[in-house]
Design a protein around this motif. Sequence first.
Motif, PDB file in Angstrom:
ATOM      1  N   SER A  64       3.312   9.017  48.402  1.00 64.53           N
ATOM      2  CA  SER A  64       3.719   8.190  49.534  1.00 64.53           C
ATOM      3  C   SER A  64       2.652   8.193  50.618  1.00 64.53           C
TER       4      SER A  64
ATOM      5  N   ILE B  33       7.405  18.927  55.933  1.00 71.86           N
ATOM      6  CA  ILE B  33       8.073  17.621  55.861  1.00 71.86           C
ATOM      7  C   ILE B  33       8.552  17.450  54.424  1.00 71.86           C
ATOM      8  N   PRO B  34       9.782  17.883  54.116  1.00 74.16           N
ATOM      9  CA  PRO B  34      10.240  17.932  52.720  1.00 74.16           C
ATOM     10  C   PRO B  34      10.164  16.604  51.983  1.00 74.16           C
ATOM     11  N   SER B  35      10.382  15.494  52.662  1.00 64.69           N
ATOM     12  CA  SER B  35      10.437  14.206  51.969  1.00 64.69           C
ATOM     13  C   SER B  35       9.079  13.526  51.834  1.00 64.69           C
ATOM     14  N   LEU B  36       7.996  14.179  52.293  1.00 70.04           N
ATOM     15  CA  LEU B  36       6.663  13.556  52.256  1.00 70.04           C
ATOM     16  C   LEU B  36       5.925  14.012  51.007  1.00 70.04           C
ATOM     17  N   ARG B  37       5.508  13.060  50.187  1.00 68.58           N
ATOM     18  CA  ARG B  37       4.783  13.349  48.960  1.00 68.58           C
ATOM     19  C   ARG B  37       3.389  12.736  49.025  1.00 68.58           C
TER      20      ARG B  37
ATOM     21  N   LEU C  93      11.022  10.406  59.573  1.00 66.25           N
ATOM     22  CA  LEU C  93      11.310  11.466  58.620  1.00 66.25           C
ATOM     23  C   LEU C  93      11.988  12.640  59.337  1.00 66.25           C
ATOM     24  N   LYS C  94      12.239  13.689  58.568  1.00 68.76           N
ATOM     25  CA  LYS C  94      12.813  14.923  59.103  1.00 68.76           C
ATOM     26  C   LYS C  94      11.795  16.048  58.945  1.00 68.76           C
TER      27      LYS C  94
ATOM     28  N   THR D 149       5.079  19.623  51.966  1.00 69.13           N
ATOM     29  CA  THR D 149       6.539  19.534  51.874  1.00 69.13           C
ATOM     30  C   THR D 149       7.235  20.734  52.509  1.00 69.13           C
TER      31      THR D 149
ATOM     32  N   GLN E 225      16.259  21.351  61.030  1.00 69.08           N
ATOM     33  CA  GLN E 225      15.633  20.050  60.821  1.00 69.08           C
ATOM     34  C   GLN E 225      15.649  19.258  62.125  1.00 69.08           C
TER      35      GLN E 225
END
Length: 619
Positions: A145, A138-142, A159-160, A135, A168
């Motif tokens: 997921s 890639i902050p939104s990647l968990r 993604l960002k 993260t 970003q």
Amino acid sequence: MEPLADKRPMKTRKKIDLYNAPWIFLLGLIVCIALAEITVMLILPYLAPSVSPFQEALLDAAILTLFILPPLWWLVIRPLRGSTLLERLRAEKAVRNSATGILSMNHKGLIESANPAAERMFGYAEADLIGRDITMLIPSLRVESIAKESSAEAPPLKLKGLHQEGEQFPIEALLAESLIAGRKSFFVFIRDVTLSTHVDQRRNMQYKVLNIISKASSPAAVCQPVLEALCMTMGYKLGEHWAVDQADPETLRLQCVWHVPELDASEFLRISQDMTFRREVGIPGRIWANAQALWIKDIATCPEYLRREVARNAGFHSAIGFPIHNGHIHGVIVFYSDEILQPADELIWTMTDVGHQIGLFIERKELERLLSERQSQIVATSKLAALGEMAGGIAHEINNPLAIIHTLSGEMQELIQESKADHATLSQSARKIETTALRISKIVQGLRAFAREGSKDPCEKIGLGSIVENTVSLCRERFKLGGIKLMIDPIPEDLVIESRSIQLSQVLLSLLNNAFDAAEKSAEKWVRIRGEQTETEIELSVIDSGAGIPQTVRDKLFQPFFTTKEIGKGTGLGLSIARGIIEDHGGTLRLSQDEPHTRFAIRMPKLQQNPAAAPRLTT
């Protein structure tokens, strides 16, 4: 003496690749096993003459294994091991040299490796990434997921990515799950789509700007929609337009602003509205002075930006500004983003082109305005020429009624002084004076109406007979003095047309003046006006007794400044302007062919498709 060289061609031995010829490999392996077995069976009785069958089988297997292992190692295991190492080296080389960023992670989402493309993409060295959570990049990647989206059929995720400097940028990420030595690992294949995204954005931005410009009626109607369109397309939060002040050409003043609805920019707008910029002062002033686009990575650290505090409170960081120009600077546009954006030459070029397109539009509208003014001056010149041609007739038309009034008023005074006036006589004289005065008033009203600019008047419904009568009143006396008979065919009272009556009167008077000049030179001196109608159209004709117009002249008749009159007696603009007026009304003005006399015909619709205003009935 040297021996003669052997001239016979040498036979080259062909090297057989066993792994590309599997049948040779199998055949060789079978032969080896068969030879080893035969050898063991031949020497076993001599090595162990008195053993049990079980011991003999064990000894046979051991000796056979000793014979088979060396060729098996040489022919199978060694090449396979070398091939595996080679493939591994090739895979590692491909990963290191790949333009796609590749990250590997464990089941907790901690980074285990990163190739050079990923290092360049995010601005970190591999050593700084190992053991860090995904993260961070890639902050939104968990991890959840990752496990869900790692199937082979799953499309790339949009993604960002987060650069080391805090910027970003858009990426596409493809996820894969792997099981190595019983341990679950994940791979993320990352592609930076900033360039393709910017290409799409710039293309969309240029299309929107051109679409706005093509539909705009004035420069004032362009900037606000352009600010909104570019903010929505490029993701900016606020756009401002600084225009060169007409009262002070050395000053930029805020013209208009657009911002996203959720942005609280009240303080920023309040301070901006009270500010002006000179050349080289502030960011708008620098863009104005240099006539070049300017990119500011972070306005909070830019000493030349004069509104740093309020911009920081509004959440602004990066800004890009560009001039509106086409050889001459008309203004400056500046956009603000709430992100720190890296400068992009392609975007700067595109913004510069947008400023040029807006500048071209402003220049074109200015030229159209000047052309409209020149056209109005030409129309006024044409009217003055027409008025000049009939001035003598108008003077005579007014002088006659004035003489009647003067005579009647003198007679009335004499009768009153001699006390011979009776009520009936005075009443009759007064009615004659009133009628004559109304006649003069009608002529003066016609002159005033004719001299007034009527191109911006709304279309109105008016009887065609009324237009003809008002126009003829201005030139009737001239025809009478010239000995030319002016005939008007009966025009139905219900023949009503929707038009700008002053302009239509101007066209008719121009045609009558031309007819006068033609009839004056003919043996029969007459001019006829004829009005006809169909269900949807009217036709107004002016026919004269002249000998007609030669074919060589007909082709040039409607060209501006073309005239057959003597120098000083015509401008050559009458028919050109008349045709333009009729075409503006959706009609045509033409010279009839194959007729014994000259006939100009106006054909136009009774009702306008798009009248300038709601028509009003006039009688």
